[in-house]
Design a protein around this motif. Structure first.
Motif, PDB file in Angstrom:
ATOM      1  N   ASP A  30       7.807  89.850-107.176  1.00  0.00           N
ATOM      2  CA  ASP A  30       7.670  91.286-107.458  1.00  0.00           C
ATOM      3  C   ASP A  30       6.197  91.701-107.468  1.00  0.00           C
ATOM      4  OD1 ASP A  30      10.416  91.735-107.719  1.00  0.00           O
ATOM      5  OD2 ASP A  30      10.398  91.139-109.831  1.00  0.00           O
ATOM      6  N   LYS A  31       5.349  90.839-108.019  1.00  0.00           N
ATOM      7  CA  LYS A  31       3.910  91.129-108.054  1.00  0.00           C
ATOM      8  C   LYS A  31       3.335  91.166-106.639  1.00  0.00           C
ATOM      9  CE  LYS A  31       3.208  89.009-112.603  1.00  0.00           C
ATOM     10  NZ  LYS A  31       2.560  87.899-113.345  1.00  0.00           N
ATOM     11  N   GLN A  32       3.784  90.231-105.797  1.00  0.00           N
ATOM     12  CA  GLN A  32       3.317  90.202-104.408  1.00  0.00           C
ATOM     13  C   GLN A  32       3.761  91.456-103.657  1.00  0.00           C
ATOM     14  OE1 GLN A  32       4.534  86.513-102.547  1.00  0.00           O
ATOM     15  NE2 GLN A  32       3.735  85.287-104.236  1.00  0.00           N
ATOM     16  N   ILE A  33       5.000  91.865-103.906  1.00  0.00           N
ATOM     17  CA  ILE A  33       5.516  93.075-103.259  1.00  0.00           C
ATOM     18  C   ILE A  33       4.716  94.296-103.710  1.00  0.00           C
ATOM     19  CG2 ILE A  33       7.495  94.646-103.108  1.00  0.00           C
ATOM     20  CD1 ILE A  33       9.298  92.167-103.262  1.00  0.00           C
ATOM     21  N   SER A  34       4.406  94.360-105.000  1.00  0.00           N
ATOM     22  CA  SER A  34       3.645  95.504-105.518  1.00  0.00           C
ATOM     23  C   SER A  34       2.256  95.566-104.888  1.00  0.00           C
ATOM     24  CB  SER A  34       3.540  95.434-107.044  1.00  0.00           C
ATOM     25  OG  SER A  34       2.695  94.379-107.458  1.00  0.00           O
ATOM     26  N   LYS A  35       1.626  94.409-104.686  1.00  0.00           N
ATOM     27  CA  LYS A  35       0.311  94.376-104.030  1.00  0.00           C
ATOM     28  C   LYS A  35       0.412  94.872-102.590  1.00  0.00           C
ATOM     29  CE  LYS A  35      -1.716  90.622-106.770  1.00  0.00           C
ATOM     30  NZ  LYS A  35      -2.209  89.213-106.751  1.00  0.00           N
ATOM     31  N   PHE A  36       1.486  94.487-101.918  1.00  0.00           N
ATOM     32  CA  PHE A  36       1.678  94.927-100.533  1.00  0.00           C
ATOM     33  C   PHE A  36       1.928  96.433-100.479  1.00  0.00           C
ATOM     34  CE2 PHE A  36       4.126  95.303 -96.524  1.00  0.00           C
ATOM     35  CZ  PHE A  36       3.156  94.795 -95.665  1.00  0.00           C
ATOM     36  N   LEU A  37       2.648  96.957-101.459  1.00  0.00           N
ATOM     37  CA  LEU A  37       2.872  98.403-101.543  1.00  0.00           C
ATOM     38  C   LEU A  37       1.549  99.147-101.665  1.00  0.00           C
ATOM     39  CD1 LEU A  37       5.897  98.542-104.024  1.00  0.00           C
ATOM     40  CD2 LEU A  37       5.939  99.145-101.606  1.00  0.00           C
ATOM     41  N   ILE A  38       0.650  98.600-102.477  1.00  0.00           N
ATOM     42  CA  ILE A  38      -0.662  99.219-102.668  1.00  0.00           C
ATOM     43  C   ILE A  38      -1.463  99.168-101.370  1.00  0.00           C
ATOM     44  CG2 ILE A  38      -2.861  99.013-103.901  1.00  0.00           C
ATOM     45  CD1 ILE A  38      -1.178  97.849-106.265  1.00  0.00           C
ATOM     46  N   GLU A  39      -1.430  98.019-100.700  1.00  0.00           N
ATOM     47  CA  GLU A  39      -2.157  97.863 -99.432  1.00  0.00           C
ATOM     48  C   GLU A  39      -1.648  98.844 -98.375  1.00  0.00           C
ATOM     49  OE1 GLU A  39      -1.639  93.824 -98.287  1.00  0.00           O
ATOM     50  OE2 GLU A  39      -2.784  93.012 -99.985  1.00  0.00           O
TER      51      GLU A  39
END
Length: 208
Positions: A30-39
């Motif tokens: 979930d944390k990785q997905i959230s970082k990708f959303l930000i990118e």
């Protein structure tokens, strides 16, 4: 493979629904997905599923603080407590996602942007290192993109950019969606001018 599919789906999406389980801690995935959303500058609704199973045991305010600490960079994203099994708050969450899409497509007139820029105060820096904004204008939607004409683009570091984004989010109709900033130094030609210069150079080559 599943992560690759997730990233492809996010790239294609207008708005992303990040589904979290209220009974468990936020996972590394979930944390990785959230970082990708930000990118990717994607609007996002944080949907907290199975809230009916923890209601009374967990307070919404405490959970919000937990998410702010865990999913850094998504503090602006709206949060919806739902139950997929009972249907609680599901349609309201879909409506919220539609609102985010509309926010992301908003256009703001240049005079309004420059009017609110007069309120901006950037901490003073050593002489020659002072970032200066001459004017700004919106150059894109989804995500809303604001281009700043400045003295030197390199002077606008991450801290200043974060300050500008937070300021713009308060003043403009982009309260719950990502905002992208672009900086053009005084000596940088605009895109229109660059295209014109490129065309002129090509024309010269052809006539030689």
């Amino acid at each position: 493979h599943s992560q690759s599919r997730t990233k492809r789906a996010i790239k294609k999406a207008d708005v992303v629904l990040l589904l979290l389980d209220a009974r468990t801690k936020v996972s590394e995935l979930d944390k990785q997905i959230s970082k990708f959303l930000i990118e990717e500058n994607k609007p996002c609704v944080l949907a907290i599923n199975k809230w009916d199973l923890v209601k009374g045991k967990l307070q919404p305010a405490d959970y919000l603080k937990y998410l702010d600490l865990t999913l850094r960079g998504l503090q602006f994203a709206p949060i919806s407590f739902i139950s997929a099994q009972t249907g609680f708050n599901v349609w309201e969450t879909i409506s919220l996602a539609e609102d985010l899409y509309q926010q992301s497509c908003q256009k703001v007139k240049t005079p309004l942007i420059n009017k609110i820029l007069k309120k901006i105060h950037i901490t003073r820096r050593p002489k020659g290192m002072e970032p200066r904004i001459y004017y700004a204008f919106q150059t894109g939607i989804h995500p809303p993109t604001i281009t700043f004409k400045v003295n030197k683009a390199v002077l606008f570091d991450k801290n200043i950019q974060r300050y500008l984004i937070n300021f713009l989010r308060k003043e403009l109709p982009f309260k719950e969606v990502p905002i992208r900033l672009l900086f053009q130094g005084k000596d940088q030609p605009s895109r229109l001018r660059r295209d014109k210069l490129r065309t002129q150079r090509v024309a010269k080559v052809k006539t030689v």
